[in-house]
Motif scaffolding. Structure first.
Motif, PDB file in Angstrom:
ATOM      1  N   ASP A 116      61.267  37.299  18.642  1.00 12.14           N
ATOM      2  CA  ASP A 116      61.252  36.037  19.044  1.00 12.14           C
ATOM      3  C   ASP A 116      60.651  35.700  20.254  1.00 12.14           C
ATOM      4  O   ASP A 116      59.854  35.060  20.362  1.00 12.14           O
ATOM      5  CB  ASP A 116      62.377  35.248  18.623  1.00 12.14           C
ATOM      6  N   THR A 120      56.910  34.484  21.345  1.00 16.67           N
ATOM      7  CA  THR A 120      56.763  33.451  22.462  1.00 16.67           C
ATOM      8  C   THR A 120      55.934  33.859  23.566  1.00 16.67           C
ATOM      9  O   THR A 120      54.917  32.798  23.995  1.00 16.67           O
ATOM     10  CB  THR A 120      58.052  33.055  23.087  1.00 16.67           C
ATOM     11  N   ILE A 137      54.064  14.847  25.162  1.00 13.55           N
ATOM     12  CA  ILE A 137      55.304  14.377  25.423  1.00 13.55           C
ATOM     13  C   ILE A 137      55.411  13.199  26.103  1.00 13.55           C
ATOM     14  O   ILE A 137      54.678  12.895  27.290  1.00 13.55           O
ATOM     15  CB  ILE A 137      56.123  15.699  26.581  1.00 13.55           C
ATOM     16  N   LEU A 140      55.828  12.353  29.861  1.00 15.25           N
ATOM     17  CA  LEU A 140      55.131  12.963  31.110  1.00 15.25           C
ATOM     18  C   LEU A 140      53.871  12.600  31.008  1.00 15.25           C
ATOM     19  O   LEU A 140      53.365  12.020  30.043  1.00 15.25           O
ATOM     20  CB  LEU A 140      55.211  14.593  30.491  1.00 15.25           C
ATOM     21  N   VAL A 148      52.345  21.305  31.118  1.00 17.90           N
ATOM     22  CA  VAL A 148      53.740  21.692  30.428  1.00 17.90           C
ATOM     23  C   VAL A 148      53.580  23.437  30.129  1.00 17.90           C
ATOM     24  O   VAL A 148      54.613  23.807  30.581  1.00 17.90           O
ATOM     25  CB  VAL A 148      53.870  21.081  29.225  1.00 17.90           C
ATOM     26  N   LEU A 151      54.495  25.160  33.316  1.00 19.03           N
ATOM     27  CA  LEU A 151      55.593  24.209  34.358  1.00 19.03           C
ATOM     28  C   LEU A 151      56.487  25.575  34.884  1.00 19.03           C
ATOM     29  O   LEU A 151      56.955  25.176  35.952  1.00 19.03           O
ATOM     30  CB  LEU A 151      56.430  23.261  33.508  1.00 19.03           C
ATOM     31  N   LEU A 152      56.988  26.450  33.763  1.00 15.79           N
ATOM     32  CA  LEU A 152      58.024  27.191  34.229  1.00 15.79           C
ATOM     33  C   LEU A 152      57.417  28.184  35.072  1.00 15.79           C
ATOM     34  O   LEU A 152      58.484  29.125  35.399  1.00 15.79           O
ATOM     35  CB  LEU A 152      58.740  27.736  32.960  1.00 15.79           C
TER      36      LEU A 152
ATOM     37  N   PRO B  12      61.301  22.800  37.199  1.00 20.27           N
ATOM     38  CA  PRO B  12      60.903  22.348  36.064  1.00 20.27           C
ATOM     39  C   PRO B  12      61.665  21.735  34.915  1.00 20.27           C
ATOM     40  O   PRO B  12      61.483  20.787  34.363  1.00 20.27           O
ATOM     41  CB  PRO B  12      59.991  23.260  35.291  1.00 20.27           C
ATOM     42  N   ALA B  13      62.873  22.345  34.893  1.00 15.29           N
ATOM     43  CA  ALA B  13      63.997  21.930  33.784  1.00 15.29           C
ATOM     44  C   ALA B  13      64.263  20.535  34.233  1.00 15.29           C
ATOM     45  O   ALA B  13      64.678  19.776  33.426  1.00 15.29           O
ATOM     46  CB  ALA B  13      65.044  23.080  33.738  1.00 15.29           C
ATOM     47  N   LEU B  15      62.721  18.324  35.997  1.00 11.63           N
ATOM     48  CA  LEU B  15      61.711  17.409  36.030  1.00 11.63           C
ATOM     49  C   LEU B  15      61.902  16.933  34.421  1.00 11.63           C
ATOM     50  O   LEU B  15      61.758  15.363  34.353  1.00 11.63           O
ATOM     51  CB  LEU B  15      60.376  18.010  36.217  1.00 11.63           C
ATOM     52  N   MET B  16      61.802  17.614  33.515  1.00 13.07           N
ATOM     53  CA  MET B  16      61.970  17.032  32.229  1.00 13.07           C
ATOM     54  C   MET B  16      63.284  16.325  31.934  1.00 13.07           C
ATOM     55  O   MET B  16      63.248  15.312  31.497  1.00 13.07           O
ATOM     56  CB  MET B  16      61.636  18.119  31.276  1.00 13.07           C
ATOM     57  N   LEU B 301      57.109  22.527  22.827  1.00 14.36           N
ATOM     58  CA  LEU B 301      57.474  23.464  24.066  1.00 14.36           C
ATOM     59  C   LEU B 301      57.596  24.898  23.586  1.00 14.36           C
ATOM     60  O   LEU B 301      57.179  25.859  24.134  1.00 14.36           O
ATOM     61  CB  LEU B 301      58.732  22.788  24.659  1.00 14.36           C
ATOM     62  N   TYR B 306      57.533  28.166  25.472  1.00 16.55           N
ATOM     63  CA  TYR B 306      58.865  28.305  26.133  1.00 16.55           C
ATOM     64  C   TYR B 306      59.976  29.024  25.329  1.00 16.55           C
ATOM     65  O   TYR B 306      59.930  28.985  24.033  1.00 16.55           O
ATOM     66  CB  TYR B 306      59.569  26.748  26.098  1.00 16.55           C
ATOM     67  N   GLU B 307      61.013  29.905  25.932  1.00 13.75           N
ATOM     68  CA  GLU B 307      61.650  30.676  25.070  1.00 13.75           C
ATOM     69  C   GLU B 307      62.935  29.416  24.831  1.00 13.75           C
ATOM     70  O   GLU B 307      63.017  28.853  25.190  1.00 13.75           O
ATOM     71  CB  GLU B 307      62.306  31.761  25.961  1.00 13.75           C
ATOM     72  N   LYS B 308      63.625  30.294  24.119  1.00  9.26           N
ATOM     73  CA  LYS B 308      64.971  29.536  23.311  1.00  9.26           C
ATOM     74  C   LYS B 308      65.568  29.155  24.680  1.00  9.26           C
ATOM     75  O   LYS B 308      66.353  28.100  24.681  1.00  9.26           O
ATOM     76  CB  LYS B 308      65.745  30.474  22.265  1.00  9.26           C
ATOM     77  N   ARG B 313      68.026  25.659  28.761  1.00 10.26           N
ATOM     78  CA  ARG B 313      68.200  25.216  30.061  1.00 10.26           C
ATOM     79  C   ARG B 313      67.823  23.643  30.319  1.00 10.26           C
ATOM     80  O   ARG B 313      68.500  23.117  31.113  1.00 10.26           O
ATOM     81  CB  ARG B 313      67.175  26.291  30.774  1.00 10.26           C
TER      82      ARG B 313
END
Ligand SMILES: Nc1ncnc2c1ncn2[C@@H]1O[C@H](COP(=O)(O)OP(=O)(O)OP(=O)(O)O)[C@@H](O)[C@H]1O
Ligand SMILES: [Mg+2]
Lengths: 268, 393
Positions: A116, A120, A137, A140, A148, A151-152, B12-13, B15-16, B301, B306-308, B313
């Protein structure tokens, strides 16, 4: 899986639809023997891909053993009637789903081997999505929506630059701070496209990307797609629109979960 | 891009999470409210309990690690002798001892008895008492010290005179003697549990009493442990088969009272904690609703990389944010409530004690932790969903 009825699909090269103006239409599928048509590794390919959904004891065969291959820089249009399996196929190309049987390979690697996390990661690095119903979203702003996928990465400044630039190219330079509910359908669509491009994918998957756009804006999007294919990005788009299909390098005609290589694309 | 935006960009976490909290305003407000109530319940009950305990100790007076020794039930004299005092002094080692004499006297005003009072005889009154007015002479040989209640009752000030009448034993015979004394000092008001409470008493030098008669000896130990050891040693020395002396460990009582207060407080705070558990359940509910509501969004996401754990998070950040807001507001409200309690019980609104603040901070931490824990299951549920399914709507 591939019984004689459905046949080994797409034996011959598919002629491009009328007016597509693209000389070399790469076969949507290569049946074993003549697979080595192109030396370059396809960005994504599939062999004998079957997708079945089991709902309430009933099995729906959404894809009935199809072969496909998408090369870098290609613009492929998938057409077919509603329910023919277009979105299912797109999900498969986007590593959102795995086939019930058959093999899907991303840049030569069987996607079954990805766990997984790797899936991803691949989605993030190689694939951009434009969803059938945008899926922005709501909390936002336009520019944040585009950001998005990045973002990470915690590079807010660089990300903001890229996102702003993309929205400007989509003609939304004056809508950066607007929330999705303040945007028209077509504007949302373009935000969704910008979001799909923000990570500089090698494969762009779009489900009806021009469905809500007028001809001019649609042309703008298509021109954008054309520009990125020139940079080597493969674009696969589902469409009901003949106009878009004509724009494509190659049209894959899905009917009832099989690829039909008719000259007449069945759109709509 | 403003610096603030840049800061948010680094988290970022959050922010959302922040946007989501603001999006569902009413729901977030309710979640914050329950956390707030929980934090206030723990903080105000805990800190209020501490203030109550303090106010009780204020009226009780300090209960140190003292040991009181007096004549036991088998003691034929009915009092301690000078020899006994010497023995006690020896057994208690380095600890200070205060031998105390005690008699009853009548206060004579204009030739008739106006009331009765206790007389204490000590040689070193500064060991036991604090002075309110006047002073105790360095070499105190005559003159009387007056407790605050008596000073008020008979209107005595340093310099005034008071006549006391009492019965003493002289050469084996009871004699009535009446003496006039000059007041040297008025003693400060003492707590109810103070040793040889002087409020209703006169204090005289020991030479005003019988030589060999001591009502009790106070051993001032450094701490409860040495007090206990000394008490045991004294009992061992005096009491064989017969109970010649009684020993009373005040530290024991102090500990028991302390312990009782602590248990009551713990029980009450436990009740407060239940309200935070309820708050946690409500956060879990809010987050679960959010997870269901944002199924598609979370699917997007996941689809864009985005990972699980990233989803977990973000959801946990949101739960924690709700908890943090609730806890901060709750902490502020608690401080205000405790100020009111302090004002009522201690007469000083801002007399926050360390123990009281511990309850407030504890409540706030518990509030955040409860929210975080409550977010785990909903977050995991949201992350577990396959993106294809979520995106089908
Ligand atoms: N999760 C699912 N469970 C059960 N059946 C499904 C599922 N997803 C798709 N199907 C079925 O598979 C078939 C193909 O669906 P798909 O969404 O791929 O069609 P489509 O070509 O994208 O149609 P449209 O043009 O309307 O978007 C349909 O018959 C659909 O009912
Ligand atoms: Mg579809």
């Amino acid at each position: 899986m591939t019984d004689s009825d459905d046949g080994p699909v797409a034996d011959g090269a598919a002629p491009a639809p009328d007016g597509a103006g693209v000389a070399e239409a790469v076969p949507a599928a290569a049946s074993g023997a003549d697979a080595a048509g192109d030396a370059a590794t396809p960005i994504i390919s599939g062999r004998d891909v079957v997708k079945e959904y089991v709902t309430g004891g009933e099995t729906v065969r959404a894809l009935r053993g199809i072969d496909f291959r998408v090369d870098p820089g290609e613009f492929v249009a998938i057409v077919g009637p509603s329910g023919s399996g277009k979105s299912t196929l797109l999900n498969m190309l986007g590593l959102l789903d795995v086939p019930t049987s058959g093999v899907v390979e991303l840049e030569g690697v069987d996607v079954e081997t990805f766990d997984d996390t790797e899936q991803t990661r691949k989605r993030k690095d190689t694939i951009g999505f434009v969803f059938q119903s945008f899926h922005l979203i709501p909390t936002l702003t336009a520019v944040e929506n585009v950001e998005v996928p990045r973002l990470l990465d915690r590079t807010p400044k660089r990300t903001r630059e890229v996102a702003t630039d993309l929205l400007e190219r989509m003609g939304l330079g004056d809508r950066l701070g607007h929330y999705p509910e303040e945007l028209s359908g077509g504007q949302k669509q373009r935000v969704a496209i910008a979001r799909a491009l923000v990570n500089e994918p090698r494969l762009l998957l779009a489900d009806e990307p021009t469905g809500n756009l007028d001809r001019d804006t649609g042309d703008q999007i298509l021109a954008e797609f054309d520009a990125i294919t020139d940079e080597g990005v493969a674009v696969v788009t589902v469409t009901h629109d003949d106009y878009v299909a004509q724009f494509a390098d190659r049209v894959v005609n899905l009917i009832d979960g099989t690829v039909r290589e008719d000259a007449e694309a069945v759109t709509g | 891009m403003t610096p603030l935006e840049r800061l948010w960009g680094s988290f970022p976490a959050f922010l959302m999470a922040r946007r989501n909290v603001v999006r569902a305003k009413t729901r977030s407000a309710l979640a914050v409210a329950v956390i707030l109530i929980g934090v206030v319940a723990i903080g105000a009950i805990g800190a209020g309990g501490v203030a109550f305990q303090e106010s009780q100790f204020e009226t009780l007076g300090t209960i140190g690690a003292d040991v009181q020794v007096f004549a036991g039930e088998d003691n034929e004299n009915g009092y301690l002798t000078a020899t006994d005092v010497g023995t006690i002094d020896r057994v208690s080692g380095t600890a200070e001892i205060v031998p105390l004499k005690q008699e009853n006297a009548d206060v004579i005003e204009d030739g008739s008895t106006a009331g009765s009072a206790t007389l204490y005889g000590v040689d070193e009154p500064t060991e036991l008492y604090e002075v309110d007015e006047g002073s105790i002479p360095a070499n105190w040989r005559n003159g009387v010290l007056v407790g605050s209640t008596l000073a008020d009752r008979y209107d005595l000030r340093p310099g005034s005179k008071v006549t006391l009448s009492r019965t003493t034993i002289e050469d084996g015979e009871a004699v009535r003697r009446t003496d006039e004394y000059r007041v040297k000092a008025v003693l400060a008001q003492a707590g109810q549990a103070d040793i040889a409470n002087p409020n209703e008493a006169f204090v005289l030098p020991t030479r005003e009493f019988d030589d060999d008669v001591f009502a009790q000896v106070i051993v001032r130990a450094d701490d409860a442990t040495t007090a206990n050891e000394t008490a045991m040693a004294i009992k061992r020395t005096f009491n064989g088969r017969r109970q010649l002396v009684g020993v009373f460990e005040r530290g024991d009582v102090a500990e028991q009272i302390d312990e009782a207060f602590r248990l009551i407080n713990l029980f009450l705070v436990g009740i407060g904690a239940i309200s935070l558990v309820v708050a946690g359940v409500s956060i879990a509910n809010v987050m679960l609703m959010a997870a269901i509501e944002r199924r598609e969004e979370i699917g997007v996401l996941r689809a864009v990389g985005y990972e699980k754990v990233d989803i977990v998070r973000i959801m946990l950040a949101e739960a924690t944010l709700l908890g943090a807001i609730g806890s901060l507001l709750g902490g502020a409200v608690t401080l205000a409530i405790v100020a009111v309690i302090n004002d009522a019980l201690l007469g000083a609104p801002f007399a926050y004690s360390a123990a009281a603040l511990q309850y407030v901070v504890g409540g706030m931490v518990f509030g955040v932790v409860a929210s975080l824990l409550a977010g785990i299951y909903p977050a995991w549920r949201a992350a577990r969903e396959r993106p294809v399914e979520a995106l089908r709507g």
